[in-house]
Scaffold this motif. Structure first.
Motif, PDB file in Angstrom:
ATOM      1  N   ASP A   1       0.863  -1.177   0.000  1.00 61.02           N
ATOM      2  CA  ASP A   1       0.000   0.000   0.000  1.00 61.02           C
ATOM      3  C   ASP A   1       0.898   1.226   0.000  1.00 61.02           C
ATOM      4  N   ASP A   2       0.333   2.394  -0.196  1.00 53.74           N
ATOM      5  CA  ASP A   2       1.130   3.618  -0.165  1.00 53.74           C
ATOM      6  C   ASP A   2       0.317   4.756   0.422  1.00 53.74           C
ATOM      7  N   THR A   3       1.003   5.824   0.788  1.00 52.10           N
ATOM      8  CA  THR A   3       0.377   7.017   1.335  1.00 52.10           C
ATOM      9  C   THR A   3       1.249   8.214   0.998  1.00 52.10           C
ATOM     10  N   GLY A   4       0.687   9.391   1.140  1.00 50.27           N
ATOM     11  CA  GLY A   4       1.427  10.608   0.841  1.00 50.27           C
ATOM     12  C   GLY A   4       2.427  10.941   1.934  1.00 50.27           C
ATOM     13  N   ALA A   5       3.467  11.678   1.562  1.00 47.16           N
ATOM     14  CA  ALA A   5       4.496  12.101   2.503  1.00 47.16           C
ATOM     15  C   ALA A   5       5.061  13.435   2.039  1.00 47.16           C
TER      16      ALA A   5
ATOM     17  N   ARG B   1      -0.549   3.122   9.344  1.00 49.30           N
ATOM     18  CA  ARG B   1      -1.174   4.012  10.321  1.00 49.30           C
ATOM     19  C   ARG B   1      -0.130   4.685  11.212  1.00 49.30           C
ATOM     20  N   SER B   2       0.904   3.947  11.606  1.00 48.57           N
ATOM     21  CA  SER B   2       1.961   4.554  12.419  1.00 48.57           C
ATOM     22  C   SER B   2       2.716   5.609  11.630  1.00 48.57           C
ATOM     23  N   PHE B   3       2.901   5.365  10.338  1.00 55.12           N
ATOM     24  CA  PHE B   3       3.582   6.357   9.502  1.00 55.12           C
ATOM     25  C   PHE B   3       2.715   7.611   9.354  1.00 55.12           C
ATOM     26  N   VAL B   4       1.420   7.432   9.156  1.00 57.89           N
ATOM     27  CA  VAL B   4       0.519   8.583   9.018  1.00 57.89           C
ATOM     28  C   VAL B   4       0.480   9.376  10.324  1.00 57.89           C
ATOM     29  N   THR B   5       0.452   8.684  11.462  1.00 62.10           N
ATOM     30  CA  THR B   5       0.484   9.371  12.747  1.00 62.10           C
ATOM     31  C   THR B   5       1.767  10.174  12.904  1.00 62.10           C
ATOM     32  N   LYS B   6       2.878   9.583  12.509  1.00 61.51           N
ATOM     33  CA  LYS B   6       4.161  10.290  12.558  1.00 61.51           C
ATOM     34  C   LYS B   6       4.135  11.521  11.667  1.00 61.51           C
ATOM     35  N   ARG B   7       3.523  11.402  10.492  1.00 64.57           N
ATOM     36  CA  ARG B   7       3.437  12.529   9.567  1.00 64.57           C
ATOM     37  C   ARG B   7       2.574  13.647  10.135  1.00 64.57           C
ATOM     38  N   LYS B   8       1.469  13.282  10.785  1.00 72.21           N
ATOM     39  CA  LYS B   8       0.597  14.301  11.354  1.00 72.21           C
ATOM     40  C   LYS B   8       1.252  15.025  12.528  1.00 72.21           C
ATOM     41  N   ILE B   9       2.068  14.314  13.297  1.00 76.06           N
ATOM     42  CA  ILE B   9       2.686  14.914  14.476  1.00 76.06           C
ATOM     43  C   ILE B   9       3.929  15.714  14.109  1.00 76.06           C
ATOM     44  N   SER B  10       4.798  15.123  13.311  1.00 76.83           N
ATOM     45  CA  SER B  10       6.097  15.733  13.024  1.00 76.83           C
ATOM     46  C   SER B  10       6.180  16.402  11.665  1.00 76.83           C
TER      47      SER B  10
ATOM     48  N   HIS C   1       5.879  10.100  -1.839  1.00 70.78           N
ATOM     49  CA  HIS C   1       4.981   8.966  -1.605  1.00 70.78           C
ATOM     50  C   HIS C   1       5.745   7.888  -0.840  1.00 70.78           C
ATOM     51  N   THR C   2       5.121   7.359   0.195  1.00 67.44           N
ATOM     52  CA  THR C   2       5.718   6.285   0.991  1.00 67.44           C
ATOM     53  C   THR C   2       5.021   4.977   0.656  1.00 67.44           C
ATOM     54  N   THR C   3       5.795   3.999   0.218  1.00 67.42           N
ATOM     55  CA  THR C   3       5.277   2.676  -0.139  1.00 67.42           C
ATOM     56  C   THR C   3       5.590   1.698   0.982  1.00 67.42           C
TER      57      THR C   3
END
Length: 555
Positions: A249-253, A491-500, A261-263
């Motif tokens: 899966d991937d998400t924005g970064a 989800r942990s990566f998205v949380t990290k992105r939202k915080i930092s 994009h983070t894969t």
């Protein structure tokens, strides 16, 4: 002129022949008039239907535009973004609760599993009146944590050898830039596992008593991680070689003020993150290639080109009887140019590069018979591919029916899909022999339905074309039916992105991807991330074997 009144048909037996003729003629005229009115009404109804469909599409477009404007306003006001798309609940609703009960009873409740790790023992005494009798002790186990700052003064011996060389006693292992390994272990763990920002980590350390600047904390978190990055790459290689399946899966970064994009690539025993500027199929294949940089034109590469329906004349120019291997991109492009291929034709070169990387993947023994489970994003559709049922069912939920009948049709089809999914999960738990053909027939009956609702019929026709990918579990029962594991890892990566937020330097990007991946891998392997960091930083404690070896052993 007033219309002539017709005689009533019930007295037709008393009428003359002339009157009967007039009656029949009048009735025929009325039927023609009514037929004309019905025809006009049908035309008006069709026109209203087309207008209704156009208004429905316009309403959907306005809803999307309105939501985009709301998101932009929220971004400008620093408000929280809109909530994610509401899950359908198919996975949870189709769980068999009886299968979950034994797993829930395995581990006893309460902190009673660490009594063998008592670090010290104290006897607490009490003043008693004279004549009291001693009855022994009553045990009470107290769990505590000691956090203290320590400033160690190392006096390093200096010697001059007979030949005039200076010999200096080395510092203990793990000391970097005047900071010890215990401090560095805490600095590596809190941002990855605790989602702590650099600002808060600096404040925490100074409050404890460690005098350190934010810049130095950033250095401790992002620099000197070559060993961890190498182990993260080894974990990915071991997973791609030994895993029976991977979910992606991937998400924005955000990186360097740009959209990246983070894969995520993961299996039952490992997780790996890679942040890149692109999310194309070429980029995904490059990630699956791991640490290798070569291109190989072999049978696997030409099969890839055939499956992608590449230009036959283009393929004929590079086809050879013996495999061709190139150490990196430069000799590969030189070879293509020597064969008369325009290396500035991006579309042609991209497909040939994908084939060369796929040939390299198979040349190095990666993804032998591994199933790649994805959410049907185009860049992930390579190799032995399977589709996520949760994302497939979500397409039904996204339909926007305009009438009550269309809503009932959608709910009926969703109910059929839920029942079929529950049956597939039961087969996955205990596959009875000889039921694959029955499942194929049942799948065809559901997805071959034609309801008259255009959008629903179009979606069902789209899903039936992906039948083999949706029913991959019948061939490989170990393959998951969804990509929930990948979404949980991200989800942990998205949380990290939202915080930092994002990263600015290459070291920061690599450090974030590496430490989050190793933390997730340790959790899947049942290894303490704290003890893992301590072992890799040279601290005395629990010895942790290479994670790549553990991944390969548990595959």
């Amino acid at each position: 002129m007033p219309k002539k009144r017709l005689a009533s048909p019930e007295y037709a037996d008393t009428l003359s022949l002339k009157a009967l003729r007039e009656l029949v003629t009048g009735l025929a005229d009325e039927v023609r008039e009514l037929s004309s009115e019905v025809k006009n009404l049908r035309v008006e109804n069709a026109t209203l239907g087309e207008d209704n469909e156009a208004l429905r599409q316009e309403n959907a477009r306005l809803k999307v535009e309105n939501q985009l404007l709301r998101d932009e306003i929220a971004r400008l006001k620093n408000l929280p973004p809109r909530p994610p798309f509401r899950p359908s609940g198919m996975e949870k609703a189709t769980n068999n609760k009886r299968d979950d009960l034994p797993a829930a009873r395995k581990k006893p409740r309460g902190p009673k599993l660490d009594l063998k790790r008592v670090s010290r023992e104290e006897i607490l005494r009490v003043d008693v009146p004279p004549g009291s009798r001693f009855k022994g002790y009553k045990s009470c186990h107290v769990r505590d944590l000691i956090v203290t700052a320590e400033l160690v003064h190392y006096r390093r011996e200096c010697w001059i050898t007979p030949d005039g060389k200076m010999v200096l006693a080395p510092l203990p292992q793990g000391v970097v830039g005047g900071y010890g390994p215990n401090l560095r272990r805490l600095c590596l763990m809190l941002p990855a596992q605790g989602q702590v920002t650099m600002e808060r980590l600096t404040t925490l350390l100074n409050d404890v008593g460690v005098s350190v600047s934010k810049r130095q904390v950033v250095r401790l978190v992002t620099k000197g991680l070559d060993g961890f990055a190498a182990e993260d790459a080894a974990v990915l290689h071991a997973g791609l070689v030994s895993a029976p399946y991977i979910t992606v899966d991937d998400t924005g970064a955000r990186h360097a003020r740009s959209n990246f994009h983070t894969t995520q690539i993961g299996g039952a025993q490992f997780t790996n993150f890679r942040t890149t500027p692109s999310k194309s199929r070429l980029n995904f294949l490059s990630l699956l290639r791991g640490s290798y940089q070569d291109y190989v034109l072999n049978e696997a590469a030409f099969n890839y080109l055939d499956n992608r329906r590449a230009d036959a004349a283009l393929v004929a120019k590079i086809r050879s009887h013996e495999p061709q291997r190139f150490c990196n991109q430069v000799p590969f492009l030189e070879y293509l140019a020597g064969k008369g291929i325009d290396i500035f034709d991006r579309q042609a070169i991209r497909m040939l590069a994908e084939a060369g990387i796929w040939g390299s993947i198979r040349h190095h023994g990666l993804l032998g018979d591994t199933v790649i489970v994805s959410d049907d994003a185009g860049q992930f559709r390579v190799g032995n591919h399977a589709l996520c049922w949760v994302h497939a069912e979500r397409l039904l939920q996204k339909l926007m029916p305009a009438t009550p009948r269309q809503s009932r049709l959608v709910e009926t089809v969703r109910d059929l899909v839920w029942r079929f999914y529950r049956a597939l999960k039961s087969v996955k738990r205990k596959a009875p022999p000889g039921l694959a053909a029955a499942f194929h027939k049942r799948f065809d009956r559901i997805f071959s339905l034609r309801t008259g609702y255009h959008d629903l019929d179009k979606l069902l026709a789209r899903l039936i074309r992906r039948k083999d990918e949706l029913l991959k579990v019948l061939e490989r029962p170990d393959t998951p039916l969804h990509t929930n594991a990948s979404e949980n890892d991200l989800r942990s990566f998205v949380t990290k992105r939202k915080i930092s937020g994002g990263t600015m330097s290459r070291h920061g990007r690599v450090a974030r991807d590496t430490m989050l991946g190793l933390m997730k891998t340790c959790r899947k392997l049942g290894v303490s991330f704290w003890h893992y960091l301590g072992d890799r930083l040279g601290l005395d404690g629990q010895a942790i074997p290479p994670l790549a070896a553990l991944v390969a052993a548990k595959a």
